[in-house]
Motif scaffolding. Structure first.
Motif, PDB file in Angstrom:
ATOM      1  N   GLU A  12     -12.982  23.140  45.270  1.00 19.95           N
ATOM      2  CA  GLU A  12     -12.342  21.826  45.302  1.00 19.95           C
ATOM      3  C   GLU A  12     -12.989  20.936  46.363  1.00 19.95           C
ATOM      4  N   THR A  13     -13.278  21.513  47.508  1.00 20.76           N
ATOM      5  CA  THR A  13     -13.907  20.773  48.602  1.00 20.76           C
ATOM      6  C   THR A  13     -15.317  20.330  48.223  1.00 20.76           C
ATOM      7  N   ASN A  14     -16.036  21.152  47.468  1.00 22.22           N
ATOM      8  CA  ASN A  14     -17.416  20.861  47.084  1.00 22.22           C
ATOM      9  C   ASN A  14     -17.531  19.964  45.852  1.00 22.22           C
ATOM     10  N   TYR A  15     -16.411  19.567  45.277  1.00 22.34           N
ATOM     11  CA  TYR A  15     -16.390  18.734  44.073  1.00 22.34           C
ATOM     12  C   TYR A  15     -16.972  17.347  44.353  1.00 22.34           C
ATOM     13  N   LYS A  16     -17.807  16.884  43.427  1.00 22.90           N
ATOM     14  CA  LYS A  16     -18.347  15.524  43.499  1.00 22.90           C
ATOM     15  C   LYS A  16     -18.331  14.903  42.106  1.00 22.90           C
ATOM     16  N   GLN A  17     -18.171  13.593  42.088  1.00 20.83           N
ATOM     17  CA  GLN A  17     -18.216  12.839  40.833  1.00 20.83           C
ATOM     18  C   GLN A  17     -19.187  11.686  41.007  1.00 20.83           C
ATOM     19  N   ARG A  39     -20.782  12.382  35.788  1.00 20.70           N
ATOM     20  CA  ARG A  39     -21.261  13.732  36.046  1.00 20.70           C
ATOM     21  C   ARG A  39     -20.363  14.322  37.131  1.00 20.70           C
ATOM     22  N   PHE A  40     -19.849  15.508  36.866  1.00 25.69           N
ATOM     23  CA  PHE A  40     -18.967  16.206  37.786  1.00 25.69           C
ATOM     24  C   PHE A  40     -19.672  17.483  38.237  1.00 25.69           C
ATOM     25  N   THR A  41     -19.642  17.780  39.515  1.00 29.18           N
ATOM     26  CA  THR A  41     -20.272  18.994  40.016  1.00 29.18           C
ATOM     27  C   THR A  41     -19.407  19.664  41.071  1.00 29.18           C
ATOM     28  N   THR A  42     -19.575  20.975  41.181  1.00 32.67           N
ATOM     29  CA  THR A  42     -18.981  21.738  42.265  1.00 32.67           C
ATOM     30  C   THR A  42     -19.732  23.049  42.394  1.00 32.67           C
ATOM     31  N   TRP A  43     -19.470  23.773  43.465  1.00 29.48           N
ATOM     32  CA  TRP A  43     -20.089  25.070  43.684  1.00 29.48           C
ATOM     33  C   TRP A  43     -19.241  25.856  44.674  1.00 29.48           C
ATOM     34  N   GLU A  44     -19.491  27.148  44.672  1.00 26.17           N
ATOM     35  CA  GLU A  44     -18.814  28.021  45.627  1.00 26.17           C
ATOM     36  C   GLU A  44     -19.578  29.332  45.721  1.00 26.17           C
ATOM     37  N   GLU A  45     -19.561  29.922  46.887  1.00 23.20           N
ATOM     38  CA  GLU A  45     -20.146  31.240  47.077  1.00 23.20           C
ATOM     39  C   GLU A  45     -19.047  32.280  46.915  1.00 23.20           C
ATOM     40  N   VAL A  46     -19.338  33.329  46.161  1.00 22.21           N
ATOM     41  CA  VAL A  46     -18.391  34.414  45.927  1.00 22.21           C
ATOM     42  C   VAL A  46     -18.998  35.681  46.515  1.00 22.21           C
ATOM     43  N   ALA A  47     -18.399  36.165  47.579  1.00 27.06           N
ATOM     44  CA  ALA A  47     -18.919  37.344  48.278  1.00 27.06           C
ATOM     45  C   ALA A  47     -18.644  38.611  47.477  1.00 27.06           C
ATOM     46  N   GLY A  57     -17.043   5.744  28.256  1.00 22.77           N
ATOM     47  CA  GLY A  57     -15.813   5.541  27.503  1.00 22.77           C
ATOM     48  C   GLY A  57     -14.950   6.780  27.339  1.00 22.77           C
ATOM     49  N   TYR A  58     -15.354   7.894  27.909  1.00 24.44           N
ATOM     50  CA  TYR A  58     -14.582   9.136  27.774  1.00 24.44           C
ATOM     51  C   TYR A  58     -13.582   9.241  28.928  1.00 24.44           C
ATOM     52  N   ALA A  59     -12.301   9.225  28.590  1.00 22.48           N
ATOM     53  CA  ALA A  59     -11.242   9.288  29.599  1.00 22.48           C
ATOM     54  C   ALA A  59     -10.953  10.736  29.994  1.00 22.48           C
ATOM     55  N   THR A  60     -10.923  10.983  31.270  1.00 18.54           N
ATOM     56  CA  THR A  60     -10.607  12.311  31.797  1.00 18.54           C
ATOM     57  C   THR A  60     -10.087  12.149  33.213  1.00 18.54           C
ATOM     58  N   GLY A  61      -9.342  13.126  33.671  1.00 13.22           N
ATOM     59  CA  GLY A  61      -8.787  13.070  35.013  1.00 13.22           C
ATOM     60  C   GLY A  61      -9.539  13.957  35.993  1.00 13.22           C
ATOM     61  N   GLN A  62      -9.552  13.542  37.234  1.00  9.59           N
ATOM     62  CA  GLN A  62     -10.227  14.298  38.281  1.00  9.59           C
ATOM     63  C   GLN A  62      -9.613  15.687  38.420  1.00  9.59           C
ATOM     64  N   ASP A  63      -8.296  15.783  38.404  1.00  7.72           N
ATOM     65  CA  ASP A  63      -7.643  17.091  38.546  1.00  7.72           C
ATOM     66  C   ASP A  63      -8.076  18.048  37.440  1.00  7.72           C
ATOM     67  N   LYS A  80     -10.048  21.555  38.103  1.00  6.43           N
ATOM     68  CA  LYS A  80      -9.441  22.811  37.652  1.00  6.43           C
ATOM     69  C   LYS A  80     -10.317  23.548  36.646  1.00  6.43           C
ATOM     70  N   SER A  81     -10.916  22.818  35.718  1.00  9.41           N
ATOM     71  CA  SER A  81     -11.727  23.492  34.700  1.00  9.41           C
ATOM     72  C   SER A  81     -12.994  24.080  35.300  1.00  9.41           C
ATOM     73  N   MET A  82     -13.605  23.378  36.236  1.00  9.15           N
ATOM     74  CA  MET A  82     -14.828  23.908  36.856  1.00  9.15           C
ATOM     75  C   MET A  82     -14.511  25.033  37.835  1.00  9.15           C
TER      76      MET A  82
END
Length: 147
Positions: A33-38, A47-55, A126-132, A136-138
């Motif tokens: 969530e913190t790494n999320y960018k739009q 364009r929506f992006t995020t990332w996370e490291e999984v130990a 023109g594509y409607a979508t919400g940030q939340d 959540k999906s990513m």
């Protein structure tokens, strides 16, 4: 206490509580969530992006988990490059009565003792979508690896 003083006191108390809860919500955010960018806009496409490291999860295992979950979720696998850790996906949706494909890209890389999972999605103008929803999906893709 007079009504005016009570109103000032209760307003200040509510403001203090709101700040406290807001700080708690910020502290509890997952890294994805913190790494999320739009980037972009409703009119130009986004364009929506995020990332996370999984130990503790090796990249080959993370790749298999993401791939299997994408198939189970109904996403279309467009292409994969296991050596590079790349998975290209397609989500089919409707926009103004027409079928539209929303591309997803997932990259699984080695990171320390685990994997770094990067997710990006794009939507047309023109594509409607919400940030939340996007977050959540990513983050759900990354959560698949963490399980």
């Amino acid at each position: 206490m007079s009504k005016g003083k009570w109103m000032k006191f209760s307003s200040a108390a509510l403001l203090g509580l709101a700040i406290m809860f807001s700080a708690d919500a910020q502290a509890e955010k997952m890294p994805c969530e913190t790494n999320y960018k739009q980037e972009g806009s409703f009119f130009s496409g986004r364009r929506f992006t995020t990332w996370e490291e999984v130990a503790g999860v090796a990249p080959d295992k993370a790749f298999k988990l993401v791939y299997a979950d994408a198939v189970k979720s109904g996403l279309k696998i467009v292409s994969t490059d296991k050596e590079m850790g790349a998975i290209s996906l397609e989500q089919n949706q409707t926009l103004n009565g027409a079928q539209v494909s929303l591309p997803w890209n997932v990259l699984v890389e080695e990171s320390g003792g685990g994997s770094k999972i990067s997710v990006s999605k794009m939507t047309p103008s023109g594509y409607a979508t919400g940030q939340d929803y996007q977050i959540k999906s990513m983050c759900a893709v990354i959560e698949t690896v963490r399980k």
